[in-house]
Design a protein around this motif. Sequence first.
Motif, short mmCIF file in Angstrom:
data_model
loop_
_atom_site.label_atom_id
_atom_site.label_comp_id
_atom_site.label_asym_id
_atom_site.label_seq_id
_atom_site.Cartn_x
_atom_site.Cartn_y
_atom_site.Cartn_z
N ARG A 44 -20.47 -1.73 -19.52
CA ARG A 44 -21.56 -2.70 -19.33
C ARG A 44 -22.19 -3.11 -20.67
O ARG A 44 -22.75 -4.20 -20.78
N ASP A 45 -22.10 -2.22 -21.65
CA ASP A 45 -22.80 -2.46 -22.93
C ASP A 45 -21.91 -2.33 -24.16
O ASP A 45 -22.35 -2.65 -25.27
N TYR A 46 -20.70 -1.82 -24.00
CA TYR A 46 -19.82 -1.56 -25.14
C TYR A 46 -18.41 -2.09 -24.86
O TYR A 46 -18.05 -2.34 -23.71
N HIS A 47 -17.66 -2.26 -25.93
CA HIS A 47 -16.25 -2.64 -25.82
C HIS A 47 -15.46 -1.35 -25.67
O HIS A 47 -15.15 -0.67 -26.66
N VAL A 48 -15.14 -1.00 -24.43
CA VAL A 48 -14.54 0.30 -24.11
C VAL A 48 -13.02 0.21 -24.10
O VAL A 48 -12.44 -0.67 -23.45
N PRO A 207 -22.49 10.05 -37.89
CA PRO A 207 -23.19 10.87 -36.90
C PRO A 207 -22.20 11.48 -35.90
O PRO A 207 -21.21 10.84 -35.52
N ALA A 208 -22.47 12.72 -35.50
CA ALA A 208 -21.56 13.43 -34.61
C ALA A 208 -22.31 14.06 -33.45
O ALA A 208 -23.44 14.53 -33.61
N LEU A 209 -21.65 14.08 -32.31
CA LEU A 209 -22.15 14.70 -31.09
C LEU A 209 -21.10 15.69 -30.61
O LEU A 209 -19.92 15.34 -30.53
N VAL A 210 -21.51 16.90 -30.30
CA VAL A 210 -20.62 17.91 -29.75
C VAL A 210 -21.12 18.29 -28.37
O VAL A 210 -22.29 18.65 -28.20
N ARG A 252 -22.88 12.28 -14.53
CA ARG A 252 -24.23 11.74 -14.76
C ARG A 252 -24.86 12.38 -15.98
O ARG A 252 -25.43 11.68 -16.85
N GLU A 253 -24.76 13.70 -16.08
CA GLU A 253 -25.34 14.41 -17.23
C GLU A 253 -24.61 14.05 -18.51
O GLU A 253 -25.23 13.82 -19.56
N PHE A 254 -23.28 13.99 -18.44
CA PHE A 254 -22.48 13.63 -19.61
C PHE A 254 -22.85 12.23 -20.09
O PHE A 254 -23.07 12.01 -21.30
N ASN A 255 -22.92 11.29 -19.17
CA ASN A 255 -23.20 9.91 -19.56
C ASN A 255 -24.59 9.75 -20.17
O ASN A 255 -24.78 8.96 -21.10
N ALA A 256 -25.55 10.50 -19.66
CA ALA A 256 -26.91 10.41 -20.21
C ALA A 256 -26.94 10.90 -21.65
O ALA A 256 -27.58 10.29 -22.52
N LEU A 262 -25.31 7.19 -28.43
CA LEU A 262 -24.87 5.84 -28.81
C LEU A 262 -26.05 4.96 -29.19
O LEU A 262 -25.99 4.17 -30.14
N GLN A 263 -27.15 5.11 -28.47
CA GLN A 263 -28.33 4.30 -28.76
C GLN A 263 -28.98 4.66 -30.08
O GLN A 263 -29.73 3.87 -30.67
N SER A 264 -28.68 5.87 -30.57
CA SER A 264 -29.26 6.32 -31.84
C SER A 264 -28.50 5.79 -33.04
O SER A 264 -28.96 5.90 -34.17
#
Length: 270
Positions: A44-48, A207-210, A252-256, A262-264
């Motif tokens: 909806r918001d990104y080129h996936v 930036p990294a997310l684990v 749901r938890e993963f996507n949040a 991503l917003q950061s």
Amino acid sequence: MQRLQISGVDLAVEIQGQGQPLIFVHGFPLDHTMWEAQIAEFSRDYHVLAPDLRGFGTSGTGSGIATMERFADDLAELADCLGLSARGIVLCGLSMGGYIAFQFLRKYAALLRGLVLCNTRATADADEVRENRYRLATKVRQEGPEVVVHQMLPKLVSDETRRERPECLDRLETMMRGASWEGIAAAALGMAERPDSSALLATIPCPALVIAGEFDALSPSSEMQAMANAIPGVRFEVIPGAGHMTPMEKPREFNAILRSFLQSLEPRST
């Protein structure tokens, strides 16, 4: 699904949405449909982009060992083919997809705007694990994907998921049975031969997310915490109740968590 010739292999790629590029890289021995909930949410918001890696899903199979570097090269060529290289890519890989992400980081760090590592590890295989991969490759060539279904399926989800979401296991089994024996064997050998990427952790330039699962038996959250501790400025999250397949078990938890990350990020100008 679109089909693209990438490095001599016919790759099937789910491409949806517009905006900043976000590539999802599936685990072993699965396909892009493990990211179904993420594709629906983020397109909806990104080129996936969510490819079936060579040898998996409906993609073609190359020759020889499918090294993690080979997979990373495929992703870089895919990005270049679609004109995404200059836009800054967020790469999100789970398990084997994380191993591939490390090789992408090693060779194509300049293309990355963000890195998401899910249920994976930076270390190379211990000797026993490596030998098990060699044995698996041999058995799959002799007996087909059934071998990997019996060996891996029980380890992929938490007891909670097994109890409350049996359809998750059904989907995983379907993916496994859809992989070619050549693809499974080639990737198992490629994982066995992958280099240790621990030294890369301190050098990650974006930036990294684990993300870990509380009950992950294959990539324990304690190991992932230790990996995250070596990454400067990392965000580390453990998803309660999840096993190895966090995006499927707790979408749901993963996507949040992923959306917040991503917003950061600062978008790269095009």
